[in-house]
Enzyme design. Sequence first.
Site, mmCIF file in Angstrom:
data_model
loop_
_atom_site.group_PDB
_atom_site.id
_atom_site.type_symbol
_atom_site.label_atom_id
_atom_site.label_comp_id
_atom_site.label_asym_id
_atom_site.label_seq_id
_atom_site.Cartn_x
_atom_site.Cartn_y
_atom_site.Cartn_z
ATOM 1 N N ASP A 1 10.353 5.114 12.533
ATOM 2 C CA ASP A 1 11.050 4.120 13.350
ATOM 3 C C ASP A 1 12.448 3.765 12.823
ATOM 4 O O ASP A 1 13.445 3.973 13.516
ATOM 5 C CB ASP A 1 10.175 2.867 13.575
ATOM 6 C CG ASP A 1 9.462 2.375 12.330
ATOM 7 O OD1 ASP A 1 9.760 2.875 11.229
ATOM 8 O OD2 ASP A 1 8.612 1.468 12.446
ATOM 9 N N ASP B 1 0.860 -1.189 0.000
ATOM 10 C CA ASP B 1 0.000 0.000 0.000
ATOM 11 C C ASP B 1 0.901 1.245 0.000
ATOM 12 O O ASP B 1 2.122 1.121 0.082
ATOM 13 C CB ASP B 1 -0.919 0.015 1.233
ATOM 14 C CG ASP B 1 -0.166 -0.294 2.509
ATOM 15 O OD1 ASP B 1 0.994 0.176 2.643
ATOM 16 O OD2 ASP B 1 -0.712 -0.991 3.375
ATOM 17 N N ASP C 1 1.733 5.176 1.509
ATOM 18 C CA ASP C 1 1.554 6.225 2.501
ATOM 19 C C ASP C 1 2.131 7.507 1.908
ATOM 20 O O ASP C 1 3.142 7.460 1.197
ATOM 21 C CB ASP C 1 2.320 5.874 3.785
ATOM 22 C CG ASP C 1 1.848 4.558 4.364
ATOM 23 O OD1 ASP C 1 0.684 4.483 4.763
ATOM 24 O OD2 ASP C 1 2.645 3.599 4.384
HETATM 25 P P1 ATP Z 1 4.179 -2.345 5.416
HETATM 26 O O1 ATP Z 1 3.185 -1.375 4.802
HETATM 27 O O2 ATP Z 1 4.980 -3.118 4.461
HETATM 28 O O3 ATP Z 1 3.565 -3.150 6.474
HETATM 29 P P2 ATP Z 1 5.291 0.051 6.473
HETATM 30 O O4 ATP Z 1 6.666 0.366 6.959
HETATM 31 O O5 ATP Z 1 4.748 0.846 5.336
HETATM 32 O O6 ATP Z 1 5.282 -1.482 6.168
HETATM 33 P P3 ATP Z 1 3.063 1.079 7.901
HETATM 34 O O7 ATP Z 1 2.420 0.568 9.129
HETATM 35 O O8 ATP Z 1 2.292 1.168 6.634
HETATM 36 O O9 ATP Z 1 4.338 0.166 7.687
HETATM 37 O O10 ATP Z 1 3.689 2.487 8.265
HETATM 38 C C1 ATP Z 1 4.084 3.445 7.307
HETATM 39 C C2 ATP Z 1 5.273 4.242 7.808
HETATM 40 O O11 ATP Z 1 4.933 4.917 9.010
HETATM 41 C C3 ATP Z 1 6.480 3.400 8.171
HETATM 42 O O12 ATP Z 1 7.284 3.108 7.060
HETATM 43 C C4 ATP Z 1 7.186 4.284 9.168
HETATM 44 O O13 ATP Z 1 7.877 5.323 8.519
HETATM 45 C C5 ATP Z 1 6.026 4.915 9.913
HETATM 46 N N1 ATP Z 1 5.650 4.111 11.090
HETATM 47 C C6 ATP Z 1 4.728 3.136 11.162
HETATM 48 N N2 ATP Z 1 4.635 2.629 12.389
HETATM 49 C C7 ATP Z 1 5.514 3.314 13.137
HETATM 50 C C8 ATP Z 1 5.889 3.273 14.510
HETATM 51 N N3 ATP Z 1 5.330 2.415 15.338
HETATM 52 N N4 ATP Z 1 6.842 4.144 14.927
HETATM 53 C C9 ATP Z 1 7.409 5.020 14.076
HETATM 54 N N5 ATP Z 1 7.100 5.100 12.789
HETATM 55 C C10 ATP Z 1 6.183 4.271 12.305
HETATM 56 MG MG MG Z 2 2.729 0.811 4.511
#
Ligand code: ATP
Ligand code: MG
Length: 447
Positions: free
Chosen positions: A148, A72, A74
């Site tokens: 993170d 997805d 962001d």
């Molecule tokens: P995926 O979508 O593959 O599960 P993702 O890294 O995109 O992985 P998301 O939950 O969609 O995970 O989060 C989007 C972004 O938001 C992350 O890449 C990170 O930059 C930030 N993020 C998400 N969760 C946290 C957290 N708990 N602490 C700090 N930053 C976060």
């Molecule tokens: Mg994501």
Amino acid sequence: MIRKLLRHVFRRKDTPLPGKAAVIPLGQHGIRREDISAAAGRVCETLQKAGHKCYVVGGAVRDLIAGITPKDYDVATDATPEQVRALFRRARIIGRRFQIVHVMFGPETIEVSTFRAAHDADTLKDEHGRVLRDNVWGNIVDDAARRDFTVNALYYDPSSQTVIDYHHGVADLKQKTLRMIGDPPARFREDPVRMLRAIRLSAKLGLILDPAVRTPIRTMAELIENVPSARVFDEMLKLLFSGHAAECVKRLREEGLHHGLLPLLDVILDQPMGEKFVMLALASTDARVRAGKPTSPGFLFATLLWHEVLANWEARKTKGELAIPALYEAMDEVLDIQGEKLAITRRIAGDIKEIWSLQPRFDKLAGKSPYRLLEQPRFRAGYDFVLLRAASGEVPETLAEWWTEFQDADSERRAAMLVPESGPKKRRRTRSRKTSEAPTEPGTGTT
Ligand code: ATP
Ligand code: MG
């Protein structure tokens, strides 16, 4: 010369990036404008035309650089949630602790978040240091610092096809290292779920945990207990349906993260038969996810908890309880214990029980019972479950083979396959079995 001048003027007008960022050109990261989803492109274009800063950020940029199709998208912007919502026809603000806007284009939903400010003394935290509310806006530098891991703090600008990198994320990704932004213990205290994210992302991308990230996990794992169980459950679902669940569970164990967090794994993975069963289940889920086939949380949790149920059921039968009522008691007890921790929803708990309650019926190869079982709406899930039980050595392979053949056989072959019932004594038993079987009909034995 002219280009240099133009770039200079353009930069000035566009206000330079704050802080010390590496601006990485297309040639080094390889993400072309057309590589991102149409919806993410539209969101960025609309916001930029309205005069805002706007970037694709986080997992999608990381995955594209790593050559993985993003799950997805962001987007991060300097527009407030209200400003974002006003620019799109189908958009709504969601969340409390962390307000974001969902912008919908056809089947795609883009998560748009406003740059967050760095935490300070005013940030609302619980007594363990976990951040509770997070809606103070900042600029891109603050926003990057609060993400993170360095590989998650990359900002892609589709208009210039550049990646903005404040924390050497591109280099870390190329060197296959998962590095925390800031002090890992402090960041884990702010949000203990980051420990689970570290495992999931390292498994998904084949990254090595930086020792500074890895070391504190062992002592801080128990902080996950203070996180609301619904959030832990969400993260567990992400982990189990990431397509890398077997690898994630292996790494969770290596890092000592499965203790407490997953009491189910504690017990099960320590039983040789249970471990084989769970690993087979995870591998089959991974294969389904990677092939784009549908998966069901109910089925997977039913497999994860099955050996708990078996142990509990056996203990009850040894005490003299009747088999079928004892199974129901065992199912309830296991779900009560695990459900408390994992916030398994009622619907999923219902699916789990349905699959379990069908299992004793797969042992009955005589009379009308196999025909009735075939008509069960959940037959397929129950049968897939039997296949795993057979593959792990819990029931004979011949039982699984019998059902594989029976379900596709013509009526003549089916009749020939049935195990003969003999004499009036057997029939009486069938009747009494029917009454004890009654609760296993769908809809009665489930919540
Ligand atoms: P995926 O979508 O593959 O599960 P993702 O890294 O995109 O992985 P998301 O939950 O969609 O995970 O989060 C989007 C972004 O938001 C992350 O890449 C990170 O930059 C930030 N993020 C998400 N969760 C946290 C957290 N708990 N602490 C700090 N930053 C976060
Ligand atoms: Mg994501």
